[in-house]
Design an enzyme around this catalytic site. Structure first.
Site, mmCIF file in Angstrom:
data_model
loop_
_atom_site.group_PDB
_atom_site.id
_atom_site.type_symbol
_atom_site.label_atom_id
_atom_site.label_comp_id
_atom_site.label_asym_id
_atom_site.label_seq_id
_atom_site.Cartn_x
_atom_site.Cartn_y
_atom_site.Cartn_z
ATOM 1 N N GLU A 102 -15.654 -10.914 4.618
ATOM 2 C CA GLU A 102 -14.535 -10.697 3.713
ATOM 3 C C GLU A 102 -13.951 -12.044 3.250
ATOM 4 O O GLU A 102 -13.657 -12.244 2.072
ATOM 5 C CB GLU A 102 -13.445 -9.894 4.435
ATOM 6 C CG GLU A 102 -12.261 -9.526 3.561
ATOM 7 C CD GLU A 102 -11.132 -8.891 4.381
ATOM 8 O OE1 GLU A 102 -10.627 -7.856 3.968
ATOM 9 O OE2 GLU A 102 -10.773 -9.433 5.437
ATOM 10 N N GLU A 105 0.837 -1.194 0.000
ATOM 11 C CA GLU A 105 0.000 0.000 0.000
ATOM 12 C C GLU A 105 0.876 1.250 0.000
ATOM 13 O O GLU A 105 0.578 2.256 -0.641
ATOM 14 C CB GLU A 105 -0.909 -0.018 1.237
ATOM 15 C CG GLU A 105 -2.081 0.930 1.165
ATOM 16 C CD GLU A 105 -3.059 0.654 2.306
ATOM 17 O OE1 GLU A 105 -3.778 -0.367 2.230
ATOM 18 O OE2 GLU A 105 -3.085 1.442 3.265
#
Ligand SMILES: Cc1cc2nc3c(=O)[nH]c(=O)nc-3n(C[C@H](O)[C@H](O)[C@H](O)COP(=O)(O)O)c2cc1C
Ligand code: SF4
Ligand code: FES
Lengths: 582, 599, 133
Positions: free
Chosen positions: A361, A279
């Site tokens: 998820e 990220e």
């Protein structure tokens, strides 16, 4: 100076700030008026009528009654006692009598209320409500037959999260909490954060359990069962065994997991470090190109679903990085499998999470490789505690264990993922050094810490460029910021969002703290303190300095955002017009 | 060409068990008409009770409206021959003038129903065209507003209201002037004026009537209120089930805006006020002021705790006055004729008039407006014409589902807010249900609880669960399964629900139970101990039996019984098997000899 | 926008319309068009009268709606106000009865007594339930 109000409670003179409720005022003179529907800072509907006090000729609910000068309040009269008792009896008369089978037994506010008010006989019995269990959602199960209609879940969903997936439907005795048109939660706008579970005083809400599935996997000799634990679990698990809030139990937890029979015990902190690498690199790329800013974190599944459902136009801003435990699962089933020479099909990855959103998820098809899910089961902190209790393990006196290699070592940056601001701080620790090209002395970015709902910060890089960050927890706050962004009123480079107020430490899978305790201490602050202490004690505190991280890039991934990394560690999102769990 | 249509109305008194009832009068009349070839030209109607019991059987011949009383078989012949064929009324059969005055009255205003009424709130209802603002202006409409805006300060308006002694007609009876004063005192530039037109009390329709018949009086009063409290926006909350009222209000608002009687600079005085309509979904609880506010705000119609009162923190948190339709309709006359005039009507503590909706077992159902202090007896017997079918009065329920019943011994009580509360009932919005001797009071309590438990909003536990528990016990009693302990439980439960509930709905829901328990305890005991329903209403407790003396053994009952519970040989007395009987009452209906009795 | 003086002017102008006494100058037929009246069928009566009197040349009639006087059991109620005469209230009206009232009362000047109220010893005789007809 705030205006003061003087009045009488049970013959004692009380002086409180103007605007204080009688309930809070009574607390200051040592009278804990019983409550049920009231939850400080969350809900104040005054519907349950448990907190009645005598105010003149009338009985009024002290939880919403604001103190007025010269009021004469009585909390200790026959009239008050019998009204409170009757009200609780009413609730019990319409409550599924299954205490011995209920996951909340021992931690149920109705149960303790009934004891405290000395209810030893049911005077009024009759018809109970009959509603089918809603167990369609991957994260949550709602049992209306236990619901006392306190309205806390409705309030938290609406006010804290601005999701409003649930509300009161029907009238009178038939009133239930539900989604519009009587749909299942699974077909609502629910983002699976589980904050409703955290505020429910009884067992009407709980996670969709996977304990037995995990036992089955452990019992299967064919399977290599690997467990990983998220950072927030280790600062809360101890509460389930009577330890003070904020106790760090990392080592005991590892020992216990091993005793449960897991073949490998890994730390999701490693996955968190990996997330920072991926990220962080994404952030640097976007900062350089100036495109698709702000970059928004994607480690919180509730937040991701919120964006997909409510702000689909902002999906490109979400980082494509998978969340830490999903990354770790993917790496376990590829790198680790190869290294150990096991068929990835025979590996079962279990994630212990402070979260019920992770259960949803885990099922997302985007988070699978060739039909194989990155993670197989998600257990909450509570479920783990239950398994430990099931085996009769004396948790408090356990010896400290160590995580297994090669994913047993995380950095301090990985640990602080558990608290709001942690992801941003971890990212800044790495991104700053990479962009500055030098080591940094300050590693603690205190500006992004703390419990303010929206924390804005500007960090100047050595090259003079500024990174504008916003750290948000609670989706109602996120909605505000997203609205600003949509309207172009605010510009940021990096935004961290955690759906749960306080971050994962107060996630929907964590130990449930009853209202009585919540009214006295700030659970989130205590758990966050423990997380930051954990960080300080870590030998390595920056993700890119984690030698195991370096090794995996050297041996396997190449470099961050490489082709392999993209295959395994990144994902994509889908706009959800009609919000659903698909 | 209009044919003079003849009509004969026969009331034989069977319906009301009159002493000399003769069921054959109708048959004989029909035969006589056929015999004289009149059957096709004359309409024959068998009517229910005309409340002329002491004169029954009665035959009325229209169009003349000649009333023949105590008609016998031979009289029928005479009436047909002499009156219908020959055209001369049979003088000797007409009751003497001092016994039975029969007259045709041209205008409704002269009938007894109207004579004792004093119409303030309803002053224009039925007199003017509600869709024509000019007609409202012609009856001094908007003159009160003009007077207020040009000659009075807001404080003076409030003083005048306080002096008038007007109290809220929506149920609570709170002095309107004081309510306005609270709101006026709040230091806030935004305030609201709301008209409560929810009217959820079953059987009440006074507010609907006012809104449909005189909408401008409500608009005018709201504007006066707005001026007094410093509000510039009003809302009328009216239930969507009142489409006519909604339509008339919409039209009235448009007309008032066109005339500048709403909007900026009303009547050139600089005062601005406008009104919008909000539709309610028709839940009883939405009439409760805080629930109403939530409903207008687009939330679920659920009450909030008070305090804070709406006058301090109401619609969108702003000071808000909520007034009932009838309260508002009473206001313009107060300013036209003065507070002194208004307070001269009524009693010491209850001023002016009150509208009631008479219903149930009463001859003249309908809306009546009477001065406060009128006795219940006057309303029920003088204005309402008493109990039909010569039955005895048993009780009157005031205050709808929130009220209680009042018995014969208190009929001379003057109607006032406080006296009714003292009797365990309340004024409420003005529903008045009259019950005769055939009413079972346990069943009445059950009926009201069944209503409130459905209308409970579900927010607070005492009301949501408690009303169901109350109802369950009442059902148990009506089914003959109650115990004496249940009677105590009813009382305790009722008292607890009253003190613990959040809003007025729950706080008053037990009233019908508590008041019937209070006044008709014996009737409850009969259900519980003797397993008997004295009024013969509770089905499970009713037993049908054939009087062997009266039974002619015709077998009609056995043939009609849906469950074959009746046995017997033709021409000998029949028998009902109580275990099989489902208490449908068919046998009693079909028996030609009144041989089936209930007990 | 009107002024306070205008209120008086309008009132003056409209006074005759609402006059319930014989002093009025135009015939007025007011039918109860509140919920009770409508439920009992007063719309058909209104329709009939509009058809008959709107733009009529033989006689001038104000056809208006009126509100509820509270005796809905007698609905549809129709008030007929003819200049020079006392107000007449017809009860339980329908289209056919109204037709007759138009012909006999409005045009013929003759009150149709059988449709008015009938009172005996303070009891309304119109107000009965039909058991069989
Ligand atoms: C359950 C419940 C229902 C009510 N329904 C009505 C109603 O339909 N109309 C009304 O005017 N007031 C109703 N009220 C009373 C209102 O709360 C409020 O007191 C009233 O509108 C104030 O107006 P007033 O002062 O002019 O009477 C209700 C109260 C309760 C508790
Ligand atoms: S008393 Fe009944 S209606 Fe009122 S708030 Fe409570 S549940 Fe709702
Ligand atoms: S009413 Fe105060 S705690 Fe529920």
């Amino acid at each position: 100076m705030a205006e003061l109000v003087k009045f009488m409670i049970d013959g004692q003179e009380v002086e409180v700030e103007k605007g204080t409720t009688v309930l809070e005022a009574a607390k200051s003179v040592g009278i804990a008026i019983p409550t049920l529907c009231y939850l400080k800072g969350i809900s104040q509907t005054s519907g349950c009528r448990v907190c009645l006090v005598e105010a003149g000729p009338k009985l009024l609910a002290s939880c919403s009654l604001v103190a007025e000068p010269n009021m004469q309040i009585k909390t200790n009269t026959q009239k008050v006692r019998s009204a409170r008792k009757t009200v609780v009896e009413f609730l019990l008369s319409n409550h599924k009598e299954e205490c011995t089978l209920c996951s909340r037994t021992g931690n149920c506010e109705l149960q303790s209320l009934s004891y405290d008010l000395k209810i030893d006989r049911m005077h009024y019995t009759g018809r109970r409500k009959e509603v089918a269990l809603d167990d369609v959602s991957p994260s949550l199960v709602r049992d209306q037959e236990k619901c006392v209609l306190c309205g806390r879940c409705v309030a938290v969903c609406k006010n804290t999260q601005s999701v409003s997936a649930i509300g009161l439907i029907n009238r009178g005795f038939e009133t239930v909490v539900g989604s519009p048109f009587g749909r299942s939660l699974a077909e609502s706008t629910c983002i699976n954060c589980g904050q409703c579970i955290m505020v429910c005083p009884v067992g009407a809400l709980q996670e969709r359990e996977s304990i037995d599935d995990v036992w089955d996997a452990i019992a299967d000799p064919q399977k290599v069962v690997v467990v990983q634990t998220a950072p927030a679990v280790r600062v809360a698990l101890g509460e389930e065994f009577g330890m003070p809030i904020g106790t760090r139990v990392t080592g005991k937890m590892v020992s216990a997991l091993r005793m449960l029979g897991f073949d490998k015990v890994f730390d999701t902190d490693f996955g968190a470090d990996l997330t920072i690498m991926e990220e962080g690199t994404e952030l640097i790329t976007r900062l350089t190109s100036g495109e698709q800013l702000p970059l928004m974190t994607s480690c919180c599944p509730g937040w991701v679903k919120f964006v997909e459902g409510q702000f689909p136009d902002l999906i490109p801003n979400l980082s494509s990085a998978k969340s830490p435990h999903e990354m770790e699962g993917a790496i376990i089933k590829s790198y680790f499998a190869k290294k150990m020479n096991v068929n990835p099909q025979d590996i079962v990855v279990v994630s212990i999470m402070p979260c019920v959103g992770k259960k949803y998820e885990q099922q997302r098809e985007e988070l699978s490789v060739e039909g194989m899910q990155d993670v197989d089961y998600v257990l909450t902190t509570r479920e783990l505690a239950r398994m430990i209790k099931q085996l009769g393990i004396d948790f408090v006196d356990l010896k400290e264990g160590e995580f297994d290699d090669p994913f047993g070592r995380g950095s301090g940056a990985g640990v602080i993922f558990g608290a709001t601001g942690g992801v941003a701080e971890a990212a800044l620790r790495t991104v700053y050094e990479i962009l500055a090209g030098e080591e940094l002395d300050t590693i603690e970015y205190t500006a992004v810490r703390g419990l303010d709902g929206i924390k804005e910060n500007e960090l100047e890089l050595p090259n003079g460029q500024k990174i504008r960050t916003a750290v948000i927890h609670g989706l109602a706050n996120a909605r505000k910021v997203m609205d600003h962004i949509r309207k172009g009123e605010k510009n940021y480079d990096f935004i961290e969002v955690m759906a749960c107020p306080g971050g994962c430490i107060a996630g929907g899978g964590q130990p449930i703290v009853p209202a009585k305790v919540r009214s006295k201490v700030d659970v989130r602050a205590l758990r966050a303190k423990a997380i930051y202490a954990e960080d300080v004690d870590m030998p390595i505190r920056k993700s890119h300095k984690n030698p195991d991280i370096k090794r995996i890039y050297d041996e396997f991934l190449g470099e961050p955002n490489s082709h392999v990394a993209h295959e395994l560690l990144h994902t994509h999102y889908k706009a959800k017009t009609q919000s659903s769990n698909e | 060409m209009a044919t003079q249509q003849r009509q004969i109305v026969v009331s034989d008194g069977i319906d009301c068990h009159a002493k000399h009832a003769d069921k054959n009068i109708v048959k004989m009349m029909r035969r006589a008409l056929t015999k004289n070839n009149l059957a096709d030209q004359i309409e024959l109607v068998r009517a229910g009770c005309l409340s002329l019991c002491e004169f029954e059987p009665v035959v009325i011949v229209y169009p003349e409206g000649i009333v023949y009383s105590h008609v016998t078989a031979s009289d029928v012949e005479a009436i047909v021959k002499e009156h219908l064929v020959a055209g001369t009324p049979v003088e000797r059969l007409i009751a003497p003038e001092n016994e039975l005055r029969s007259e045709r009255i041209p205008a409704i205003d002269n009938i007894p129903f109207f004579k004792d009424q004093v119409r303030i709130a309803l002053r224009n209802c039925g007199m003017i065209d509600p869709e024509n603002i000019d007609e409202y202006i012609a009856v001094q409409g908007y003159k009160a507003l003009a007077k207020v805006l040009t000659t009075m300060t807001p404080d003076q308006v409030i003083d005048e209201m306080k002096k008038s002694g007007l109290r809220g007609r929506g149920g609570g009876g709170f002095p309107t002037g004081n309510k306005w004063e609270f709101a006026a005192k709040q230091d806030n530039t935004v305030k609201y004026m709301i008209c409560n037109g929810d009217e959820g009390d079953p059987g009440a329709f006074m507010d609907r009537s006012v809104l449909e018949s005189d909408p401008h009086s409500v608009l005018e009063a709201m504007t006066i209120g707005g001026y007094a409290i410093g509000s510039h926006q009003g809302f009328i909350y009216v239930r969507a089930e009142y489409p006519v009222a909604v339509e008339r209000l919409q039209l009235a608002i448009e007309q008032a805006r066109t005339y500048g009687l709403l909007g900026d600079n009303i009547l050139g005085t600089g005062f601005a006020f406008d009104i919008d309509i909000r539709l309610g979904a028709g839940a009883f609880v939405c009439g409760e002021e805080t629930a109403l506010i939530n409903s207008i705000e687009g939330k679920r119609g659920m009450p909030n705790p008070k305090p804070p009162f709406p006058a301090v923190s109401g619609l969108w948190g702003k000071p808000t006055v909520i007034n009932n339709v009838e309260t508002l309709a009473s206001i313009p006359p107060i300013f036209l004729r003065g507070a002194d005039w208004f307070s001269s009507i009524g009693t010491e503590r209850s001023k002016g008039t009150k509208v009631f909706a008479l219903g149930g077992n009463i001859n003249h159902t309908g809306l009546v407006e009477v001065p406060m202090g009128t006795t219940l007896r006057q309303v029920i017997f003088d204005i309402g014409g008493g109990i039909p079918k010569g039955k005895k009065f048993k009780a009157v329920q005031t205050g709808g589902p929130s009220g209680g019943c009042i018995t014969e011994e208190f009929l001379d009580t003057p109607i006032e807010y406080d006296t009714l509360i003292k009797l365990g009932s309340m004024m409420g919005s003005g529903g008045m249900i009259i019950m005769d001797e055939d009413t079972c009071m346990v069943d009445v309590a059950r009926f009201y609880l069944d209503f409130t438990k459905d209308e409970s909003c579900g927010k607070c536990s005492p009301c949501r669960i408690g009303t169901v528990r109350l109802l369950e016990i009442l059902e148990k009693i009506t089914m003959g399964k109650g115990t004496m302990d249940d009677l105590d439980a009813l009382r305790n439960l009722g008292e607890q629900i009253k003190v613990a509930s959040l809003c007025g709905l729950g706080q008053t829901a037990p009233n019908p139970v508590l008041s019937t328990l209070n006044y008709f305890y014996d009737e409850y005991v009969a259900h519980v101990v003797e397993k008997r329903c004295p009024a013969g209403v509770c089905k499970s407790l009713v037993h049908y039996e054939i009087d062997a003396q009266a039974c002619k053994g015709c077998g009609v009952c056995a043939k009609n019984c849906p469950v074959e519970a009746i046995t017997g040989e033709i021409k000998s007395a029949h028998l009902i098997d109580d275990d099989l009987c489902i208490r449908c009452g068919t046998c009693a209906d079909v028996c030609n000899f009144d041989a089936v009795a209930t007990h | 926008m009107i002024t306070i003086e205008d209120l008086d002017i309008i009132a003056q102008k409209t006074k005759d319309r609402i006059d319930q006494s014989p002093a009025r100058t135009v015939i007025r037929i007011a039918t109860c068009m509140a919920t009770g009246g409508i439920a009992a069928g007063s719309q058909a009566i209104m329709d009939l009268m509009h058809t008959r009197f709107d733009g009529s040349t033989d006689v001038e009639v104000q056809v208006v709606k009126k509100g509820c006087v509270g005796m809905c059991r007698l609905d549809p109620l129709v008030d007929v106000l003819v200049p020079g005469n006392e107000k007449v209230t017809y009860v339980k009206m329908d289209k056919e009865r109204m037709q007759r009232v138009i012909e006999e009362h409005i045009l013929g000047g003759q009150v149709v007594a059988e449709y008015t109220l009938h009172v005996a010893n303070d009891h309304l005789l119109n107000d009965y339930t039909v058991l069989e007809a």
